[in-house]
Design a protein around this motif. Structure first.
Motif, PDB file in Angstrom:
ATOM      1  N   PRO A  11     -38.059  32.558  -7.243  1.00 32.77           N
ATOM      2  CA  PRO A  11     -36.701  32.106  -6.947  1.00 32.77           C
ATOM      3  C   PRO A  11     -35.670  32.610  -7.943  1.00 32.77           C
ATOM      4  CG  PRO A  11     -38.021  30.323  -7.888  1.00 32.77           C
ATOM      5  CD  PRO A  11     -38.951  31.460  -7.638  1.00 32.77           C
ATOM      6  N   ALA A  12     -36.075  32.805  -9.208  1.00 38.25           N
ATOM      7  CA  ALA A  12     -35.114  33.260 -10.211  1.00 38.25           C
ATOM      8  C   ALA A  12     -34.589  34.659  -9.902  1.00 38.25           C
ATOM      9  CB  ALA A  12     -35.741  33.197 -11.608  1.00 38.25           C
ATOM     10  N   ARG A  15     -32.124  34.356  -7.038  1.00 37.34           N
ATOM     11  CA  ARG A  15     -30.843  33.792  -7.460  1.00 37.34           C
ATOM     12  C   ARG A  15     -30.027  34.828  -8.231  1.00 37.34           C
ATOM     13  NH1 ARG A  15     -28.653  28.652  -8.418  1.00 37.34           N
ATOM     14  NH2 ARG A  15     -27.224  28.567 -10.191  1.00 37.34           N
ATOM     15  N   SER A  16     -30.688  35.589  -9.095  1.00 38.74           N
ATOM     16  CA  SER A  16     -29.985  36.626  -9.851  1.00 38.74           C
ATOM     17  C   SER A  16     -29.447  37.696  -8.918  1.00 38.74           C
ATOM     18  CB  SER A  16     -30.923  37.240 -10.886  1.00 38.74           C
ATOM     19  OG  SER A  16     -31.386  36.258 -11.802  1.00 38.74           O
ATOM     20  N   LEU A  18     -28.528  37.263  -5.861  1.00 36.37           N
ATOM     21  CA  LEU A  18     -27.407  36.711  -5.112  1.00 36.37           C
ATOM     22  C   LEU A  18     -26.153  36.556  -5.972  1.00 36.37           C
ATOM     23  CD1 LEU A  18     -29.271  33.938  -3.066  1.00 36.37           C
ATOM     24  CD2 LEU A  18     -28.228  36.015  -2.130  1.00 36.37           C
ATOM     25  N   LEU A  19     -26.332  36.220  -7.251  1.00 40.75           N
ATOM     26  CA  LEU A  19     -25.200  35.894  -8.107  1.00 40.75           C
ATOM     27  C   LEU A  19     -24.757  37.054  -8.998  1.00 40.75           C
ATOM     28  CD1 LEU A  19     -26.158  32.265  -9.241  1.00 40.75           C
ATOM     29  CD2 LEU A  19     -24.593  32.973  -7.427  1.00 40.75           C
ATOM     30  N   TYR A  35     -23.762  32.543  -0.703  1.00 38.67           N
ATOM     31  CA  TYR A  35     -24.507  31.649  -1.589  1.00 38.67           C
ATOM     32  C   TYR A  35     -23.573  30.927  -2.559  1.00 38.67           C
ATOM     33  CZ  TYR A  35     -28.092  30.036  -4.851  1.00 38.67           C
ATOM     34  OH  TYR A  35     -28.895  29.257  -5.651  1.00 38.67           O
ATOM     35  N   ARG A  36     -22.571  31.625  -3.071  1.00 33.20           N
ATOM     36  CA  ARG A  36     -21.607  30.977  -3.962  1.00 33.20           C
ATOM     37  C   ARG A  36     -20.824  29.878  -3.234  1.00 33.20           C
ATOM     38  NH1 ARG A  36     -21.432  36.309  -5.983  1.00 33.20           N
ATOM     39  NH2 ARG A  36     -21.716  36.424  -8.252  1.00 33.20           N
ATOM     40  N   LEU A  39     -23.060  26.883  -2.931  1.00 33.97           N
ATOM     41  CA  LEU A  39     -23.146  26.127  -4.189  1.00 33.97           C
ATOM     42  C   LEU A  39     -21.892  25.284  -4.406  1.00 33.97           C
ATOM     43  CD1 LEU A  39     -24.692  28.793  -6.600  1.00 33.97           C
ATOM     44  CD2 LEU A  39     -25.847  26.869  -5.494  1.00 33.97           C
TER      45      LEU A  39
END
Length: 308
Positions: A11-12, A15-16, A18-19, A35-36, A39
């Motif tokens: 998952p990390a 997430r990286s 995506l962000l 995704y942002r 959140l």
């Protein structure tokens, strides 16, 4: 070019990916932006409450045959107007029908009407608003005057007139509500189009030889969608109330069809003695309307750039 990480045990990296502040592709940028926004939406507790409630209502309506304990039309006059019990979780109505089961099936009718109305009015409002805003001139004046005529009447009164001209029923109610609900969407789309059509990238699209229809469909309409989605979510509660109001007045779903407004209409005479019979579908309408309002507020904070 980065590839989309699909492993479930990492998952990390996902997430990286995506962000990241420097996406390698338009696809990565689109997923990262979505995704942002998720959140940001998730941090709003009231909006999440509305979202979860709406999802639960929709799932309960879809799974009504599995969740219902009785057939929605099964009558048992020997057990009419019973209070909530283990046999009938929410009690029974004036004909001994199980209120819990009718509430689940009524959600199918009421929410189905609302979804049908939205699927009709959103494209109509978007088309009218973008065409009027981009074309301007005589076309704009004609379309906006037609919109003003529909806005001049209260929505429920105009819907009643349309249903009376047709015939009472679910289909007539959906058509009537759709005919009265599209003007706000058209006004919003027109306002967005008036701001967008003067931008440099629209001028560049004209210079490349793009036709007005292509500019509206490919460049302007997609940019109006975020504001339109917010407006749809905020208007859902009003559409629910109108649909239930038509059912209550006998112009929407007809008895014995389980629809929340119709359920209140047929049992309103028992409000003082057997209060739970008309109150329970009323609470369902209240919960659904409030949930869509909370969801709409959350979407406005996320999707409306004017709120930033």
């Amino acid at each position: 070019m980065s590839t989309y990480p699909v492993t479930a045990d990492s998952p990390a990296p996902l997430r990286s990916w995506l962000l990241t502040d420097s996406p390698d592709s338009r696809r990565q940028a689109a997923w990262g932006g979505a995704y942002r926004r998720w959140l940001q939406f998730r941090r709003n507790r009231l909006a999440m409450t509305g979202f979860v409630t709406v999802v639960l209502l929709i799932l309960a309506a879809l799974a009504a045959p599995l969740l219902a304990t009785h057939a929605p039309g099964a009558q048992d006059l020997a057990r009419r107007l019973e209070p909530p019990s283990t046999a009938h979780w929410l009690g029974t109505d004036e004909l001994g029908r199980d209120l819990y089961s009718r509430l689940l099936y009524g959600g199918r009718v009421t929410l189905g009407m609302v979804v049908s109305v939205v699927l009709l009015v959103a494209p109509i409002g978007l088309a009218v608003g973008t065409v009027a805003g981009y074309a301007g001139g005589l076309a704009d004046r004609i379309l906006m005057r037609i919109t003003d005529v529909f806005l001049a009447f209260p929505r429920l009164v105009l819907a009643l007139a349309f249903v009376a001209a047709l015939r009472p029923g679910v289909t007539s109610a959906v058509i009537a509500i759709a005919l009265t609900a599209w003007p706000p969407f058209a006004l919003l789309a027109r306002a967005e189009t008036l701001a967008i059509r003067k931008t440099d990238y629209i001028a560049a699209a004209r210079l490349t030889g793009a036709s007005p229809a292509r500019i509206v469909l490919r460049h302007i309409a997609p940019l109006c969608l975020s504001s339109l989605i917010v407006r749809v979510a905020l208007d859902m509660s009003g559409i629910i109330m109108t649909a239930a109001g038509l059912g209550f007045l006998g112009m929407g779903a007809q008895s014995p069809m389980p629809e929340w407004g119709t359920m209140i209409a047929t049992t309103r005479g028992y409000i003082l003695d057997q209060w739970w019979v008309p109150t329970i579908p009323g609470i369902a309408i209240l919960v659904a309307s409030l949930a869509f309002n909370l969801l709409g507020d959350g979407l406005r904070d996320v999707l409306d750039p004017k709120q930033e």
